[in-house]
Design a protein around this motif. Structure first.
Motif, PDB file in Angstrom:
ATOM      1  N   ARG A  85       0.955  -1.091  -0.010  1.00 22.50           N
ATOM      2  CA  ARG A  85       0.001   0.037  -0.064  1.00 22.50           C
ATOM      3  C   ARG A  85       0.825   1.347  -0.046  1.00 22.50           C
ATOM      4  O   ARG A  85       0.521   2.267  -0.638  1.00 22.50           O
ATOM      5  CB  ARG A  85      -0.996  -0.009   1.173  1.00 22.50           C
ATOM      6  N   LEU A  86       1.787   1.040   0.742  1.00 18.57           N
ATOM      7  CA  LEU A  86       2.985   2.385   0.645  1.00 18.57           C
ATOM      8  C   LEU A  86       3.498   2.483  -0.421  1.00 18.57           C
ATOM      9  O   LEU A  86       3.497   3.817  -1.078  1.00 18.57           O
ATOM     10  CB  LEU A  86       3.804   2.266   1.900  1.00 18.57           C
ATOM     11  N   LYS A  87       3.765   1.537  -1.262  1.00 13.86           N
ATOM     12  CA  LYS A  87       4.394   1.617  -2.748  1.00 13.86           C
ATOM     13  C   LYS A  87       3.297   2.498  -3.543  1.00 13.86           C
ATOM     14  O   LYS A  87       3.654   3.103  -4.574  1.00 13.86           O
ATOM     15  CB  LYS A  87       4.935   0.361  -3.373  1.00 13.86           C
ATOM     16  N   GLU A  88       1.932   2.055  -3.217  1.00 12.60           N
ATOM     17  CA  GLU A  88       0.986   2.484  -4.177  1.00 12.60           C
ATOM     18  C   GLU A  88       0.661   4.009  -4.001  1.00 12.60           C
ATOM     19  O   GLU A  88       0.377   4.817  -4.920  1.00 12.60           O
ATOM     20  CB  GLU A  88      -0.541   1.680  -3.792  1.00 12.60           C
ATOM     21  N   LEU A  89       0.668   4.303  -2.652  1.00 10.85           N
ATOM     22  CA  LEU A  89       0.513   5.810  -2.513  1.00 10.85           C
ATOM     23  C   LEU A  89       1.802   6.578  -2.811  1.00 10.85           C
ATOM     24  O   LEU A  89       1.547   7.839  -3.390  1.00 10.85           O
ATOM     25  CB  LEU A  89       0.204   5.750  -0.992  1.00 10.85           C
ATOM     26  N   GLU A  90       2.906   6.030  -2.852  1.00  9.87           N
ATOM     27  CA  GLU A  90       4.152   6.626  -3.276  1.00  9.87           C
ATOM     28  C   GLU A  90       3.924   6.958  -4.778  1.00  9.87           C
ATOM     29  O   GLU A  90       4.257   8.188  -5.264  1.00  9.87           O
ATOM     30  CB  GLU A  90       5.469   6.247  -2.971  1.00  9.87           C
ATOM     31  N   ALA A  91       3.469   6.059  -5.478  1.00 16.10           N
ATOM     32  CA  ALA A  91       3.366   6.066  -6.965  1.00 16.10           C
ATOM     33  C   ALA A  91       2.411   7.124  -7.359  1.00 16.10           C
ATOM     34  O   ALA A  91       2.611   7.854  -8.096  1.00 16.10           O
ATOM     35  CB  ALA A  91       2.993   4.699  -7.449  1.00 16.10           C
ATOM     36  N   ARG A  92       1.279   7.317  -6.486  1.00 14.21           N
ATOM     37  CA  ARG A  92       0.317   8.460  -6.821  1.00 14.21           C
ATOM     38  C   ARG A  92       1.109   9.843  -6.336  1.00 14.21           C
ATOM     39  O   ARG A  92       0.552  10.785  -7.320  1.00 14.21           O
ATOM     40  CB  ARG A  92      -0.607   8.312  -5.963  1.00 14.21           C
ATOM     41  N   VAL A  93       1.975  10.053  -5.636  1.00 16.70           N
ATOM     42  CA  VAL A  93       2.678  11.148  -5.067  1.00 16.70           C
ATOM     43  C   VAL A  93       3.476  11.718  -6.481  1.00 16.70           C
ATOM     44  O   VAL A  93       3.264  12.757  -7.009  1.00 16.70           O
ATOM     45  CB  VAL A  93       3.780  11.105  -4.316  1.00 16.70           C
ATOM     46  N   TYR A  94       4.075  10.601  -7.182  1.00 15.99           N
ATOM     47  CA  TYR A  94       4.833  10.976  -8.341  1.00 15.99           C
ATOM     48  C   TYR A  94       3.908  10.999  -9.825  1.00 15.99           C
ATOM     49  O   TYR A  94       4.228  11.787 -10.594  1.00 15.99           O
ATOM     50  CB  TYR A  94       5.945   9.957  -8.613  1.00 15.99           C
ATOM     51  N   SER A  95       2.836  10.030  -9.803  1.00 22.62           N
ATOM     52  CA  SER A  95       2.237  10.168 -10.942  1.00 22.62           C
ATOM     53  C   SER A  95       1.094  11.348 -10.949  1.00 22.62           C
ATOM     54  O   SER A  95       0.640  11.677 -12.146  1.00 22.62           O
ATOM     55  CB  SER A  95       1.492   8.866 -11.363  1.00 22.62           C
ATOM     56  N   GLU A  96       0.525  11.634  -9.833  1.00 22.73           N
ATOM     57  CA  GLU A  96      -0.680  12.644  -9.714  1.00 22.73           C
ATOM     58  C   GLU A  96      -0.333  13.930  -9.014  1.00 22.73           C
ATOM     59  O   GLU A  96      -1.021  14.963  -9.000  1.00 22.73           O
ATOM     60  CB  GLU A  96      -1.726  11.987  -9.077  1.00 22.73           C
ATOM     61  N   ASN A  97       0.951  14.069  -8.788  1.00 23.80           N
ATOM     62  CA  ASN A  97       1.390  15.247  -7.949  1.00 23.80           C
ATOM     63  C   ASN A  97       0.611  15.634  -6.755  1.00 23.80           C
ATOM     64  O   ASN A  97       0.106  16.758  -6.232  1.00 23.80           O
ATOM     65  CB  ASN A  97       1.451  16.291  -8.865  1.00 23.80           C
ATOM     66  N   GLN A  98       0.194  14.463  -6.012  1.00 22.89           N
ATOM     67  CA  GLN A  98      -0.621  14.615  -4.953  1.00 22.89           C
ATOM     68  C   GLN A  98      -0.194  14.173  -3.771  1.00 22.89           C
ATOM     69  O   GLN A  98       0.591  13.048  -3.368  1.00 22.89           O
ATOM     70  CB  GLN A  98      -1.966  13.650  -5.272  1.00 22.89           C
ATOM     71  N   THR A  99      -0.387  15.206  -2.693  1.00 20.09           N
ATOM     72  CA  THR A  99       0.178  14.582  -1.338  1.00 20.09           C
ATOM     73  C   THR A  99      -0.877  13.418  -0.700  1.00 20.09           C
ATOM     74  O   THR A  99      -1.867  13.343  -0.726  1.00 20.09           O
ATOM     75  CB  THR A  99      -0.273  15.764  -0.365  1.00 20.09           C
ATOM     76  N   GLN A 100      -0.109  12.349  -0.087  1.00 18.50           N
ATOM     77  CA  GLN A 100      -0.851  11.381   0.452  1.00 18.50           C
ATOM     78  C   GLN A 100      -0.782  11.582   2.382  1.00 18.50           C
ATOM     79  O   GLN A 100       0.495  11.723   2.606  1.00 18.50           O
ATOM     80  CB  GLN A 100      -0.212   9.938   0.084  1.00 18.50           C
ATOM     81  N   LEU A 101      -1.879  11.238   2.631  1.00 17.53           N
ATOM     82  CA  LEU A 101      -1.675  11.275   4.101  1.00 17.53           C
ATOM     83  C   LEU A 101      -2.359  10.092   4.867  1.00 17.53           C
ATOM     84  O   LEU A 101      -3.431   9.581   4.200  1.00 17.53           O
ATOM     85  CB  LEU A 101      -2.521  12.423   4.709  1.00 17.53           C
ATOM     86  N   PHE A 102      -2.072   9.548   5.815  1.00 15.66           N
ATOM     87  CA  PHE A 102      -2.521   8.336   6.803  1.00 15.66           C
ATOM     88  C   PHE A 102      -2.067   8.344   7.969  1.00 15.66           C
ATOM     89  O   PHE A 102      -1.256   9.138   8.487  1.00 15.66           O
ATOM     90  CB  PHE A 102      -1.813   7.112   6.051  1.00 15.66           C
ATOM     91  N   ILE A 103      -2.727   7.547   8.739  1.00 19.14           N
ATOM     92  CA  ILE A 103      -2.315   7.442  10.168  1.00 19.14           C
ATOM     93  C   ILE A 103      -2.187   6.166  10.720  1.00 19.14           C
ATOM     94  O   ILE A 103      -2.565   5.129   9.992  1.00 19.14           O
ATOM     95  CB  ILE A 103      -3.904   8.220  11.088  1.00 19.14           C
ATOM     96  N   GLU A 104      -1.768   6.024  11.901  1.00 17.95           N
ATOM     97  CA  GLU A 104      -1.695   4.548  12.564  1.00 17.95           C
ATOM     98  C   GLU A 104      -1.872   4.770  14.178  1.00 17.95           C
ATOM     99  O   GLU A 104      -2.020   5.899  14.574  1.00 17.95           O
ATOM    100  CB  GLU A 104       0.007   4.321  12.475  1.00 17.95           C
ATOM    101  N   THR A 105      -2.256   3.607  14.650  1.00 15.08           N
ATOM    102  CA  THR A 105      -2.622   3.614  16.239  1.00 15.08           C
ATOM    103  C   THR A 105      -1.391   4.110  16.739  1.00 15.08           C
ATOM    104  O   THR A 105      -0.348   3.492  16.447  1.00 15.08           O
ATOM    105  CB  THR A 105      -2.964   2.098  16.478  1.00 15.08           C
ATOM    106  N   PRO A 106      -1.346   5.006  17.689  1.00 19.72           N
ATOM    107  CA  PRO A 106      -0.243   5.516  18.199  1.00 19.72           C
ATOM    108  C   PRO A 106       0.814   4.730  18.759  1.00 19.72           C
ATOM    109  O   PRO A 106       1.939   5.033  18.714  1.00 19.72           O
ATOM    110  CB  PRO A 106      -0.937   6.581  19.322  1.00 19.72           C
ATOM    111  N   TYR A 107       0.560   3.379  19.422  1.00 22.98           N
ATOM    112  CA  TYR A 107       1.671   2.481  19.903  1.00 22.98           C
ATOM    113  C   TYR A 107       2.285   1.975  18.767  1.00 22.98           C
ATOM    114  O   TYR A 107       3.263   1.196  19.067  1.00 22.98           O
ATOM    115  CB  TYR A 107       1.036   1.761  21.066  1.00 22.98           C
TER     116      TYR A 107
END
Length: 234
Positions: free
Chosen positions: A154-176
């Motif tokens: 999934r990280l690779k997919e989001l990074e690919a969108r950064v470069y192909s769509e010039n789009q900022t990608q945001l996500f979260i995680e459980t704090p621990y």
């Protein structure tokens, strides 16, 4: 006050109310007797912070979370149909944004009830503002998969969108699990990809910093059990 479904932002942590919420919000809140809330206990605490004189026992609370049935949610708007304003309160930040409140707002819109979103802090918007990334086009993805292989894919997919769509990608995680997330980002993303770590937004110890993946290696902050949002861009 106009009868409506008011979307009531709350603080993102223990920040003082006056630092992040307009005084107008209080004027609205003290005139509402029916609240749709993600958690009744925290909603009560928030309302007491807004005005210590609010009589909690005179209020009605309708819990709205992942366990609430669609039938129950549909019935929650009965007071609104009878001419009583209602408020929606999330656990943190803005209702209906990455929040189950969206379900009741959708019903209100379908029934042509007036919906009024009030001003307040959103970690999504504030992190984009502080990142230096593209604020014209960005996407928030919530939680990424827990299983390592799925997460890295999934990280690779989001990074690919950064470069192909010039789009900022945001996500979260459980704090621990913040550090595990950071390890996976540094392991998976390109060295030149930029990563912004935004933690404790609007709270004591706020940390918003942008570096390349290469620059972050060996210099990660201590983020265990701290609310964070992660952004990647080029």
């Amino acid at each position: 006050m106009e009868v409506a479904l008011y979307l009531l932002p709350v603080t993102l942590g223990d920040t003082a109310i006056e630092k992040v919420l307009p005084s107008y919000n209080r004027e609205i809140i003290v005139n509402i007797k029916h609240f749709i809330v993600e958690d009744v206990r925290s909603a009560r605490r928030f309302l007491k912070k807004v005005d210590a004189d609010i009589c909690i026992d005179e209020l009605t609370f309708y819990p709205l979370n992942k366990h609430t049935s669609p039938e129950a949610i549909s019935g929650y708007l009965a007071p609104l149909a009878e001419g009583h304003s209602m408020g929606v309160i999330s656990e943190a930040g803005c209702p209906a944004v990455a929040d189950p409140g969206a379900d009741v707002v959708a019903i209100a819109q379908k029934r042509n009830f007036k919906v009024v979103p009030l001003v307040g802090p959103s970690s999504i918007i504030l992190s984009v503002m502080g990142s230096g990334f593209n604020g014209q086009s960005f996407a928030f993805h919530g939680y990424l998969p827990i299983e390592p292989a799925d997460r890295m894919r999934r990280l690779k997919e989001l990074e690919a969108r950064v470069y192909s769509e010039n789009q900022t990608q945001l996500f979260i995680e459980t704090p621990y699990r913040n550090h595990k997330m950071l390890e996976d980002i540094l392991k998976t993303c390109r060295p030149q990809t930029k990563l912004c770590i935004a933690a404790n937004i609007t709270c004591e110890g706020e940390f918003i910093q942008t570096k390349t993946v290469k620059e972050w290696k060996g210099k990660l902050p201590e983020l265990n059990k701290i609310p964070c949002i992660f952004l990647i861009y080029k």
